[in-house]
Write a protein that holds these residues in place. Structure first.
Motif, PDB file in Angstrom:
ATOM      1  N   PRO A  20      -6.022   4.407   7.690  1.00 38.27           N
ATOM      2  CA  PRO A  20      -4.804   5.062   8.177  1.00 38.27           C
ATOM      3  C   PRO A  20      -3.690   4.930   7.147  1.00 38.27           C
ATOM      4  O   PRO A  20      -3.845   4.240   6.136  1.00 38.27           O
ATOM      5  N   GLU A  21      -2.554   5.546   7.408  1.00 34.21           N
ATOM      6  CA  GLU A  21      -1.448   5.507   6.449  1.00 34.21           C
ATOM      7  C   GLU A  21      -0.997   4.073   6.161  1.00 34.21           C
ATOM      8  O   GLU A  21      -0.721   3.728   5.028  1.00 34.21           O
ATOM      9  N   THR A  22      -0.925   3.247   7.185  1.00 35.77           N
ATOM     10  CA  THR A  22      -0.624   1.835   7.003  1.00 35.77           C
ATOM     11  C   THR A  22      -1.815   1.023   7.498  1.00 35.77           C
ATOM     12  O   THR A  22      -2.487   1.415   8.454  1.00 35.77           O
ATOM     13  N   PHE A  23      -2.072  -0.092   6.848  1.00 38.28           N
ATOM     14  CA  PHE A  23      -3.262  -0.882   7.149  1.00 38.28           C
ATOM     15  C   PHE A  23      -2.990  -2.338   6.795  1.00 38.28           C
ATOM     16  O   PHE A  23      -2.056  -2.645   6.060  1.00 38.28           O
ATOM     17  N   THR A  24      -3.827  -3.227   7.321  1.00 37.33           N
ATOM     18  CA  THR A  24      -3.703  -4.647   6.992  1.00 37.33           C
ATOM     19  C   THR A  24      -4.568  -4.952   5.781  1.00 37.33           C
ATOM     20  O   THR A  24      -5.491  -4.201   5.444  1.00 37.33           O
ATOM     21  N   MET A  25      -4.293  -6.075   5.151  1.00 29.04           N
ATOM     22  CA  MET A  25      -5.102  -6.504   4.015  1.00 29.04           C
ATOM     23  C   MET A  25      -6.540  -6.748   4.470  1.00 29.04           C
ATOM     24  O   MET A  25      -7.494  -6.445   3.742  1.00 29.04           O
ATOM     25  N   ASN A  26      -6.714  -7.249   5.685  1.00 29.36           N
ATOM     26  CA  ASN A  26      -8.044  -7.496   6.224  1.00 29.36           C
ATOM     27  C   ASN A  26      -8.832  -6.193   6.386  1.00 29.36           C
ATOM     28  O   ASN A  26     -10.033  -6.141   6.099  1.00 29.36           O
TER      29      ASN A  26
END
Length: 78
Positions: A20-26
């Protein structure tokens, strides 16, 4: 293939298709592990990925988790 061998353009193409446009490092690490077919050491992955200069950390953190909320990231220049 190692993380350092993936070029900036390849990383951005992967991101556009899957993340997605924003995501977590995980989430990003999970994607790399799936593509490379091997487990990566979290601290090394984060250091190398941030060192590429292709990610921007978003001020807003992911919500809904009982523990410390992870930072959200997005690719720069996409």
């Amino acid at each position: 293939m190692s993380l350092s061998k993936l070029s900036k353009s390849k990383v951005q193409k992967i991101q556009l298709i899957i993340l997605p446009e924003t995501f977590t490092m995980n989430e990003l690490q999970g994607l790399y592990e799936t593509i490379l077919g091997e487990k990566l050491i979290r601290s090394n992955f984060q250091r190398k990925t941030l060192g590429l200069g292709i990610l921007e950390r978003i001020v807003k953190k992911m919500t809904g988790a009982a523990n410390k909320a992870p930072f959200l990231y997005r690719f720069i220049g996409i």
